[in-house]
Design an enzyme around this catalytic site. Structure first.
Site, PDB file in Angstrom:
ATOM      1  CG  ASP A  93      -1.887   1.159   1.247  1.00 59.39           C
ATOM      2  OD1 ASP A  93      -2.065   1.800   0.197  1.00 59.39           O
ATOM      3  OD2 ASP A  93      -2.462   1.426   2.312  1.00 59.39           O
ATOM      4  CG  ASP A 273      -3.785   5.264  -2.502  1.00 57.02           C
ATOM      5  OD1 ASP A 273      -2.841   4.547  -2.121  1.00 57.02           O
ATOM      6  OD2 ASP A 273      -4.915   5.199  -2.004  1.00 57.02           O
TER       7      ASP A 273
END
Length: 412
Positions: A93, A273
């Site tokens: 992530d 992201d």
């Protein structure tokens, strides 16, 4: 997964690593240093249809509202923890910064949180409890993880780092542990600590706190992250450096968006992201493009509306994202047609205004971008086409190219 406060990543659209143009020779792999200054890891892609019936991943980290949740691909990296190398698969992530694993006795609040491996701190002779509690940064879909902070040896492929701080989670509503590689400003701890990318640099495993992320094609089963370097097979021409516009998240300034000859001025920061499946831009840009490709708004409950599109639609052409320093990333419009749990496909470019989130460029954009330099607070993006060749790695600090004979499969 991304925090909403000011999503931003250090984005470098890089200065060229074209040693060939400078007449530099490629070092002989047989004489290669045992530490080339980078760590390359493959990750596994897990895909699920987009779920439009819950609250959003985008509302994580104290969002004022709860937009819709899209559970799309996740990127699983295999790591081992402790003296006895307890294996886990954790989600990579770029939008968070903490590393946490699921304890062997954890209480799973949702699903089977132990299916990807667990950690027993009592069986590792090198584990040290830090005596403080961990609580993950809040998510808008009400998921959370709690546990305790500790430190131990972490194994990433053939590389290990010692005394790495991480959380041993004993209760979670998340299905898998997380390896956050974002900036320390988004860590759950206060004061901040050295997360995995920083420790890799401080312990001499990489020469710069940077990584390149290759998500591969939309249907691919694997991708690659290289800490401290780039793969020269993934781009041609040069990498262009774009500065971050936030002191907290990985965000860059989007100058304009062009789609099939129609140009929309932007001039605002966008978060980049890997934990966000789709992309979000303001109404002024999204509505016009949606109309042109035949996407339409539908209510989906809780006062939310989303753009959907016929799954048989095959929009032609591309969208080109241009940034301040001239970097230009082109994405085929067909990659914005995404399968969902609804009766139609979700259009992969939604309104940040309607969802009450910052502008975000998610996976469908990131697949065409490339590297993040956390030391220099920039993002590197590839320009030109990708060619078939053996993987060739560059150390991001020295720009020396190594022919990776140990990593010898062709790009597919």
């Amino acid at each position: 997964m991304t925090t909403i406060a000011i999503f931003t990543k250090n984005v470098l659209l890089a200065i060229a690593f074209a040693l060939f143009a400078q007449g530099a020779a490629i070092p002989d792999p047989a004489k290669r240093d045992d530490n080339p200054g980078f760590v390359a890891l493959d990750f596994e892609v897990t895909r699920k249809p987009l779920d439009v019936n819950a609250t959003s991943e985008l509302s994580k980290r104290s969002s004022p509202s709860s937009p819709l949740y899209f559970e799309g691909p996740s990127y699983g990296i295999r790591v081992s923890v402790g003296s006895n190398k307890q294996e886990q698969q954790v989600v990579l992530d770029t939008g968070s910064s903490d590393f946490w694993v699921v304890d062997s006795s954890a209480s799973c609040q949702k699903g089977n949180c132990k299916q990807y491996g667990t950690f027993d701190p009592h069986s590792s002779t090198s584990f040290k409890s830090l005596g403080s509690s961990f609580r993950s940064i809040g998510y808008g879909d009400k998921s959370s993880s709690i546990g305790t902070w500790g430190q131990d040896t972490i194994y990433l492929g053939g590389t290990s780092i010692t005394n790495q701080r991480f959380a041993d989670v004993t209760s979670t509503s998340v299905n898998q542990g997380i390896l956050g590689v974002g900036r320390v400003e988004t860590e759950s701890a206060n004061p901040p600590y050295d997360n995995v990318p920083i420790t890799l640099k401080k312990q001499g495993k990489i020469k710069t706190n940077a990584y390149s992320l290759y998500l591969n094609s939309p249907g691919a089963a694997t991708g690659t992250i290289i800490f401290g370097g780039v793969d020269n097979a993934k781009y041609s021409g040069k990498l262009i450096e774009e500065p971050l516009v936030s002191d907290r998240y990985l965000a860059v300034n989007l100058k304009s968006l062009n789609y099939n000859g129609d140009n929309s001025n932007a001039g605002f920061g966008v978060v980049v992201d890997s934990g966000t499946t789709i992309s979000y831009l303001p109404d002024s840009i999204v509505n016009d493009l949606a109309n042109k490709v035949g996407a339409y708004l539908e209510p989906v409950g809780l006062g939310n509306e989303l753009y959907f599109i016929d799954c048989n639609a095959n929009p032609q052409g591309s969208a080109s994202f241009t940034f301040d320093n001239g970097a230009k990333i082109t994405v085929p419009l067909s990659e914005f047609v995404l399968q969902s749990t609804a009766n139609a496909c979700v259009w992969g470019l939604q309104s940040s205004d309607r969802q009450n989130v910052p502008p975000i460029l998610g996976d469908n954009f990131l697949r065409h971008a490339y590297a993040f330099q956390l030391d220099k607070e920039t993002v590197l993006s590839r320009s030109g086409e990708v060619h078939f060749c053996l993987k060739c790695f560059s150390n991001l600090e020295t720009s020396i190219v190594w022919k990776a004979f140990f990593y010898n499969r062709y790009i597919q």
